[in-house]
Design a protein around this motif. Sequence first.
Motif, PDB file in Angstrom:
ATOM      1  N   ALA C 215       0.827  -1.210   0.000  1.00 39.86           N
ATOM      2  CA  ALA C 215       0.000   0.000   0.000  1.00 39.86           C
ATOM      3  C   ALA C 215       0.860   1.258   0.000  1.00 39.86           C
ATOM      4  N   PHE C 217       3.813   1.820  -1.262  1.00 41.15           N
ATOM      5  CA  PHE C 217       4.426   2.139  -2.559  1.00 41.15           C
ATOM      6  C   PHE C 217       3.396   2.611  -3.587  1.00 41.15           C
ATOM      7  N   ALA C 218       2.139   2.671  -3.189  1.00 43.58           N
ATOM      8  CA  ALA C 218       1.152   3.322  -4.053  1.00 43.58           C
ATOM      9  C   ALA C 218       1.233   4.838  -3.912  1.00 43.58           C
ATOM     10  N   ILE C 219       1.799   5.302  -2.806  1.00 40.58           N
ATOM     11  CA  ILE C 219       1.967   6.752  -2.612  1.00 40.58           C
ATOM     12  C   ILE C 219       3.040   7.237  -3.583  1.00 40.58           C
ATOM     13  N   PRO C 220       2.725   8.237  -4.393  1.00 38.40           N
ATOM     14  CA  PRO C 220       3.735   8.708  -5.341  1.00 38.40           C
ATOM     15  C   PRO C 220       5.010   9.165  -4.624  1.00 38.40           C
TER      16      PRO C 220
ATOM     17  N   PHE D 204      -3.609   2.013  -9.237  1.00 41.57           N
ATOM     18  CA  PHE D 204      -2.933   2.872  -8.299  1.00 41.57           C
ATOM     19  C   PHE D 204      -2.181   2.026  -7.280  1.00 41.57           C
ATOM     20  N   PHE D 205      -2.770   0.866  -6.965  1.00 43.67           N
ATOM     21  CA  PHE D 205      -2.248   0.073  -5.848  1.00 43.67           C
ATOM     22  C   PHE D 205      -1.302  -1.037  -6.288  1.00 43.67           C
ATOM     23  N   SER D 207       1.522  -0.786  -8.253  1.00 42.68           N
ATOM     24  CA  SER D 207       2.781  -0.319  -8.811  1.00 42.68           C
ATOM     25  C   SER D 207       3.782  -1.480  -8.775  1.00 42.68           C
ATOM     26  N   GLU D 209       6.697  -1.419  -7.637  1.00 41.05           N
ATOM     27  CA  GLU D 209       7.294  -1.450  -6.282  1.00 41.05           C
ATOM     28  C   GLU D 209       6.334  -2.115  -5.295  1.00 41.05           C
ATOM     29  N   SER D 210       5.042  -1.855  -5.437  1.00 43.41           N
ATOM     30  CA  SER D 210       4.050  -2.429  -4.520  1.00 43.41           C
ATOM     31  C   SER D 210       4.050  -3.950  -4.580  1.00 43.41           C
TER      32      SER D 210
END
Lengths: 343, 343, 343, 343
Positions: C215, C217-220, D204-205, D207, D209-210
């Motif tokens: 979650a 890494f969903a933050i830009p 969005f969730f 990525s 990286e995610s």
Amino acid sequence: MNSFGRIFKVNIFGESHGESVGINIDGCPAGLPLKTEDFLEDLERRKGGMQKGTTPRKEDDLPFFKSGLFNSFTTGAPLTILFENNNTRSSDYEKLRAVPRPGHADFVASQKFAGFEDYRGGGHFSGRLTVAVVAAGVIAKKLLSTFYNHGEKESIKVVSTILEVGGEKDVEKGLQKAIEAKDSIGGIVECRVSGLPIGLGEPFFDSVESVLSHAVFAIPAVRGIEFGTGFAAAKMFGLEHNDGIEDGTGRTRTNHAGGIVGGITNGNELVFRIAIKPTSSTPKEQQTFSYASGTVEPFSVKGRHDLCIALRVPVVLEAVTAIVLTDLMMLEQKIGRKAERGG
Amino acid sequence: MNSFGRIFKVNIFGESHGESVGINIDGCPAGLPLKTEDFLEDLERRKGGMQKGTTPRKEDDLPFFKSGLFNSFTTGAPLTILFENNNTRSSDYEKLRAVPRPGHADFVASQKFAGFEDYRGGGHFSGRLTVAVVAAGVIAKKLLSTFYNHGEKESIKVVSTILEVGGEKDVEKGLQKAIEAKDSIGGIVECRVSGLPIGLGEPFFDSVESVLSHAVFAIPAVRGIEFGTGFAAAKMFGLEHNDGIEDGTGRTRTNHAGGIVGGITNGNELVFRIAIKPTSSTPKEQQTFSYASGTVEPFSVKGRHDLCIALRVPVVLEAVTAIVLTDLMMLEQKIGRKAERGG
Amino acid sequence: MNSFGRIFKVNIFGESHGESVGINIDGCPAGLPLKTEDFLEDLERRKGGMQKGTTPRKEDDLPFFKSGLFNSFTTGAPLTILFENNNTRSSDYEKLRAVPRPGHADFVASQKFAGFEDYRGGGHFSGRLTVAVVAAGVIAKKLLSTFYNHGEKESIKVVSTILEVGGEKDVEKGLQKAIEAKDSIGGIVECRVSGLPIGLGEPFFDSVESVLSHAVFAIPAVRGIEFGTGFAAAKMFGLEHNDGIEDGTGRTRTNHAGGIVGGITNGNELVFRIAIKPTSSTPKEQQTFSYASGTVEPFSVKGRHDLCIALRVPVVLEAVTAIVLTDLMMLEQKIGRKAERGG
Amino acid sequence: MNSFGRIFKVNIFGESHGESVGINIDGCPAGLPLKTEDFLEDLERRKGGMQKGTTPRKEDDLPFFKSGLFNSFTTGAPLTILFENNNTRSSDYEKLRAVPRPGHADFVASQKFAGFEDYRGGGHFSGRLTVAVVAAGVIAKKLLSTFYNHGEKESIKVVSTILEVGGEKDVEKGLQKAIEAKDSIGGIVECRVSGLPIGLGEPFFDSVESVLSHAVFAIPAVRGIEFGTGFAAAKMFGLEHNDGIEDGTGRTRTNHAGGIVGGITNGNELVFRIAIKPTSSTPKEQQTFSYASGTVEPFSVKGRHDLCIALRVPVVLEAVTAIVLTDLMMLEQKIGRKAERGG
């Protein structure tokens, strides 16, 4: 819960008498042209007020695109479509709060959500939500028709029709029976899909029947589903029921299987039928429990209701079917993540 | 795909004539006592060879626990159960490779998996996999019976029975018809569940009917499903079909709804029926396409087969139903993540 | 894709310069009191324009409830919250269409979505979407604080703070560096959660670190995450790193593990840190490829941008953390499907 | 829980000292050639006993294929691989039952699973399970290398190496430090992937990286992850960190982003690093709580253990990375559902 699909994923929300109902689609391919006019025909088909036996309630039912659309094309980001509720008469329903309407979700909703549910007009359980399903169906049908064309074959077509009302194949006659009896009545609706490729559906738990029935039973009032020959197959002999394969394309002489063998599409027409119960809100006086008195009491439904909800089901059934098939097509990589330009 | 469930999650695997078939359960609560003997009765019920109309093929069908069990209790880690395949005659099937058997998945499997599928005995599409389903069902039934007891009520009981064979309510008579005709035959199986709490099922897409039918259509040969009055509801009037609520517990006078309203259990008995097609492997000579000759040819099934596969379905249907209900119960937090000691 | 969570499931949608951004929550327990005022503090914390180093762009950022709320309580049906976009200057961005901005998603978005993406202001990739995350976080924090209280312990508290800007623990100083250099700068943000029960997290793939980092890494702009001692642990000896257990409650003498052992919460404070890269939109002139000329050219960002996006991250990080923990709490049945009245 | 992936879905199971550990893969494309020899190199790399600092415990570690393989090709049905546990000394562990080992999951497992967990050797929490991960990784790497080749580019290669042990870039030196200190020690491992297409990862969730971090934190002992410049980015200016795009292929001059922008692969090399804590089972005497005495007591680990578990991580990290990328490639339809014959 309120979502369906693995890749083409729809999330439904809203209540009958709340702010809005709507749909959010995550996984819709980028590049699909989309405008308000594309939705009007199917939204119109779903509306009541146009034929005998359907409710006079009218909504403008115009889709508002809140995300995922840019320059009239889908962007690949989640598509959100809202329908505002602007023609509601909550007072019709509020006095009924003390009585759980027979056949409706009032009682179970109150138990499940500890009395916090929006009970007005059935709230989240209302048939009103099918307007959002129909909108998603319009998009799914466009994806099915635009993206796929296998060789000489036609593109995929999903068509649903009413087979029976109140046991009568002459639908007008069935409806007349209900009008005369001043009672609501059920019906049977069929769906046929042509142009499907061989190989849709996933063993073991995601057979085509599994995922279709899963979605179909989300439609309010559905009580049964059967594929191909369906319940009649239980009375048949094997030689009679088996569809002999005719050639290397998999075409069969008969289609008792309804286009699905081993849970997988076999390239023949997909055929299934559903049973719709009579509208729970009958004009007749009923008996039901009253919270206030603690006893069973006579009870009458007011408000606007369909005599035969089955009449409004075909377009919803097409929508649900198209949503399911789009998801299977994308999983099987028959529909791409992006529209082909000019496609 | 090959998994089902949101919290009590079963993953099925295996082929008819491969090394093994098995099931992996992720999310089984810790602390459930489990031993081989718990499985024998249901595995026995599923087996062929014991009654007229079922195949003489016999497997020992003993469950091997490969993970998730310690000191005869579930640990909360994934439980893996294998069934070895040791009574297979692949040669029966290999000569049939050139001919897709009507009613079977041979043709679609070959198309979907580009000829890499294990075709022996239907491979992953074989009814053999239901042995793994039955094993998972035993566990689910134990969870349903051990963990839940609401007030005065009985614990949850899942019971499935054969209603009809070949259109005959006298099942023996229906079977006799098949034996005389030297053909296979279909049937109808019913499932009833008592002791369920109010409130299972999730709007919009995970109605009880949705998730049950999803799982039920994973059982080979199922062609239709109906809840409560089912298809008959399509011919009924509203007043006739609606179940009047009798008291504050939600008990209804009649049970046309089959225990589900608005997709949610209402505390009454859950009732549904499924249609089973006649066994595809009929003793009769059939006509089908031959890859070799490129034309339609006569074709006869060898090997061991049931005349009426419906006879073996009840225990599988109970299993599938128990799996679905266990998942819904866990989602609704009616079954805990851990067994209560002594519970 | 655009959803997160197994039981408390958030679906995010919207674009920076489209109609709106929003969130849909499926699985929010019924009965949680919710009003606009509950959201204002966190929405305010997220907004720019209030401190040195953040963008002067202002949005009213008022949440509109489109479904799932009735009489100021959640209903148990999907909750949909919209934020309208009414302070956008698309012209700032449109001329940049010909140049993929370094550090931004412009280039990859165009490739992935075949040029159909809404490119204005980063579209669906914009930090603007975090307003919807913050709204979901407000709800999750309320659930964590209202529903859970284990014995004597305090309720769950999620607190996030800035540890460093541009390598400086004195954040003002770090910002001043950026202002003097006329360049953007990165930072480090920490999150601490107290009051968690033992046992959250699921083996094997849903460790607490797994789901939190998913979650987060969903933050830009997030480039790294570390739990407890984190990267420093790689230089430590075992005796030094191990946290000795002090008593039967699992309290440890030190907390190098950051409250997670074997992927499961151990009842100690949960501690983790994230690295935020410098804002990609720096005031400095950059070099990047131009589609028009086909060569690398100088390029300058116009528009309103934060010098240090890390300053706006804490409230977003709290939101994401609360969302994840709410889902784990519901999965572990520590938060019920319904609010307790008066709770 | 114990599954990962949306389309290429792995389910892991087993315990350190139970019957077996294994993996079940649902969604593996049909037609991939697979034989025991394909697994030996990576299984060997994972094994202890071959280098200073790793445990002398040896397992034959031969994969047994229980389903999904036919004539040495994958069939498209679920693939199940078992590893038998035949070199276990449970008595080493059973006496430790009364003492929760610091740094291990003993305490939390006992709480979470109410004492029903298989505690022998860490049970389901043991590093032993990574043998199954490695097996799945072998298959994923084959899929990545066989199925994809974009134009002139090389196929996808996943390579992981140890960067540091105990803070020393000279790994031998770091190990020597641990041997001298008679204590365990941590390390840093890097992973690089070349040949990836542009466009993997989902807003969005999901990525890149995610999903990578989600899977990576399933590996025992991982305490942090950073992409590209990672934590160092928090100290950088924007101009310094931004990677200027050089041409229409998206090639960048520098690669501070580590091949991911906006959560999506940009066609440059994917680079990330993870921090591994020192092995919890240190040879040093520790202090921990004893259930029996109710107080903190000295405690020593017996049994066979690695001084530096980081040494065994690279092949596991490659496996996990390959699994994640295979799933993203299939979702993006870059890897087909069927192997191309001869491909």
